[in-house]
Enzyme design. Structure first.
Site, PDB file in Angstrom:
ATOM      1  CG  HIS A 155       4.527  -6.195  -1.121  1.00 27.99           C
ATOM      2  ND1 HIS A 155       4.640  -4.889  -1.549  1.00 27.99           N
ATOM      3  CD2 HIS A 155       3.332  -6.625  -1.593  1.00 27.99           C
ATOM      4  CE1 HIS A 155       3.568  -4.562  -2.253  1.00 27.99           C
ATOM      5  NE2 HIS A 155       2.765  -5.598  -2.298  1.00 27.99           N
ATOM      6  CE  LYS A 167      -3.335  -1.105  -0.726  1.00 29.02           C
ATOM      7  NZ  LYS A 167      -3.576  -1.759  -2.060  1.00 29.02           N
ATOM      8  CB  SER A 217      -3.866   2.438   1.926  1.00 27.27           C
ATOM      9  OG  SER A 217      -3.970   1.901   0.636  1.00 27.27           O
TER      10      SER A 217
HETATM   11  P1  A3P Z   1      -5.115   4.649  -1.141  1.00 28.01           P
HETATM   12  O1  A3P Z   1      -5.747   3.399  -0.633  1.00 28.01           O
HETATM   13  O2  A3P Z   1      -4.681   5.562  -0.032  1.00 28.01           O
HETATM   14  O3  A3P Z   1      -5.948   5.357  -2.155  1.00 28.01           O
HETATM   15  P2  A3P Z   1      -0.106  -0.378  -3.685  1.00 28.01           P
HETATM   16  O4  A3P Z   1      -0.077  -0.262  -5.178  1.00 28.01           O
HETATM   17  O5  A3P Z   1       1.242  -0.424  -3.060  1.00 28.01           O
HETATM   18  O6  A3P Z   1      -1.033  -1.431  -3.229  1.00 28.01           O
HETATM   19  O7  A3P Z   1      -0.676   1.021  -3.125  1.00 28.01           O
HETATM   20  C1  A3P Z   1      -2.011   1.388  -3.341  1.00 28.01           C
HETATM   21  C2  A3P Z   1      -2.190   2.832  -2.942  1.00 28.01           C
HETATM   22  O8  A3P Z   1      -1.556   3.671  -3.931  1.00 28.01           O
HETATM   23  C3  A3P Z   1      -3.665   3.235  -2.902  1.00 28.01           C
HETATM   24  O9  A3P Z   1      -3.748   4.242  -1.875  1.00 28.01           O
HETATM   25  C4  A3P Z   1      -3.832   3.807  -4.302  1.00 28.01           C
HETATM   26  O10 A3P Z   1      -4.937   4.648  -4.456  1.00 28.01           O
HETATM   27  C5  A3P Z   1      -2.515   4.562  -4.461  1.00 28.01           C
HETATM   28  N1  A3P Z   1      -2.218   4.881  -5.863  1.00 28.01           N
HETATM   29  C6  A3P Z   1      -2.213   4.054  -6.922  1.00 28.01           C
HETATM   30  N2  A3P Z   1      -1.946   4.722  -8.052  1.00 28.01           N
HETATM   31  C7  A3P Z   1      -1.774   6.023  -7.702  1.00 28.01           C
HETATM   32  C8  A3P Z   1      -1.491   7.227  -8.430  1.00 28.01           C
HETATM   33  N3  A3P Z   1      -1.335   7.217  -9.751  1.00 28.01           N
HETATM   34  N4  A3P Z   1      -1.397   8.375  -7.730  1.00 28.01           N
HETATM   35  C9  A3P Z   1      -1.552   8.389  -6.390  1.00 28.01           C
HETATM   36  N5  A3P Z   1      -1.831   7.302  -5.649  1.00 28.01           N
HETATM   37  C10 A3P Z   1      -1.942   6.121  -6.303  1.00 28.01           C
END
Ligand code: A3P
Length: 289
Positions: free
Chosen positions: A102, A42, A132
């Site tokens: 991860h 996340k 998140s």
């Molecule tokens: P949120 O749940 O706070 O919205 P991962 O890819 O490591 O699982 O992380 C997911 C998080 O990154 C989510 O956060 C998601 O919305 C955010 N995320 C993914 N793409 C993004 C982007 N282009 N800009 C900003 N945040 C992004």
């Protein structure tokens, strides 16, 4: 349901199916031109993955829409009963490969170090990660049931979630950066000035791109664009694995959403805990944006 209890891999809580696949992961043979994208869950893994795939394809949007992000950037330690494991997927992927993990630094398969692979680590402040991760537990059905927000926060702080303690993860990779070829990025910086962060990545790769190409990469990897892109937003994942009606994968994409979820008391407790666990480190996070 497919929700899994967590087992322990060398002391790190992890899905039992991933632990079953561990011998293959441990023995994984990295190639010198593999690039590893490493994060605590996340922390912006998917965002960084899309940016990297765009860089690798010189900003060619069509090439980056060819397949879902979880196929374009295979997830090293991933293993569920049905479907390809991360290892099997990587074997089918032509070089130069982008690889996602991860894993905490001490568990990274040794061949990444032996082959001197480039590594990009992305970290995000723990309050936003916790929020998140809570919503991700609801929608991504491999995780144990998160319980209430308060219960989940306790487990997160205690490191009783998949991949263990956020503190150990970010600090472990930070310390390794002093010795190895690791570019250490922050989600908050990427939010604030994505152009500057993409330039850092290009410099790290020793690659130059035209201004228009950089522009296209920034546009294609914005939250709004990724949210509506089925190749980036995980909507093509089996509904039994992810239920987007509970929470979308691209949920909010902002810094500071924790303020909408932490109570004043939880925040005070978290700050105290944070100070104790980051004591003596020169690693700092922006929680206020
Ligand atoms: P949120 O749940 O706070 O919205 P991962 O890819 O490591 O699982 O992380 C997911 C998080 O990154 C989510 O956060 C998601 O919305 C955010 N995320 C993914 N793409 C993004 C982007 N282009 N800009 C900003 N945040 C992004």
């Amino acid at each position: 349901g497919i929700r899994q209890e967590l087992g322990s891999l060398h002391g790190i809580p992890l899905f039992k199916s991933f632990i079953e696949g561990w011998p293959q992961v441990k023995a994984f043979q990295a190639r010198p031109d593999d690039l590893l994208i490493s994060t605590y869950p996340k922390s912006g893994t998917t965002w960084l993955s899309e940016i990297m795939d765009m860089i690798y394809h010189d900003g060619n949007v069509e090439k980056c829409r060819r397949d879902a992000i979880y196929n374009r950037v295979p997830f090293l330690e991933m293993k569920v009963s049905k479907g390809l494991s991360g290892i099997e997927q990587l074997e089918k992927t032509p070089s130069p490969r982008l690889v996602k993990t991860h894993l905490p630094v001490q568990l990274l398969p040794t061949s990444f170090w032996e082959k001197d692979c480039k590594i990009i680590y992305m970290a995000r402040n723990p309050k936003d990660v916790a929020v998140s991760y809570y919503f991700f537990h609801q929608m991504a059905k491999i995780h144990p049931d998160p319980g209430t927000k308060a219960e989940f926060l306790e487990n997160f702080m205690a490191g009783k979630v998949a991949y263990g303690s956020w503190y150990d993860h970010v600090r472990g990779w930070w310390e390794e950066k002093q010795k190895k070829k690791i570019l250490y990025l922050f989600y908050e910086d990427m939010k604030k000035d994505p152009r500057r962060e993409v330039q850092k990545i290009l410099q790290f790769l020793g690659k130059e791109l035209e201004e228009g190409t950089v522009e296209r990469i920034l546009h294609h990897t914005s939250f709004q664009e990724m949210k509506k892109n089925p190749a980036a937003n995980y909507e093509t994942m089996l509904p039994t694995l992810m239920d987007h009606s509970l929470s979308p994968f691209l949920r909010k994409g902002i810094s500071g959403d924790w303020k909408n979820h932490f109570t004043v008391a939880q925040n005070e407790r978290f700050n105290q805990h944070y100070q104790e666990h980051m004591a003596g480190s020169d690693l700092h996070f922006q929680m206020e944006v």
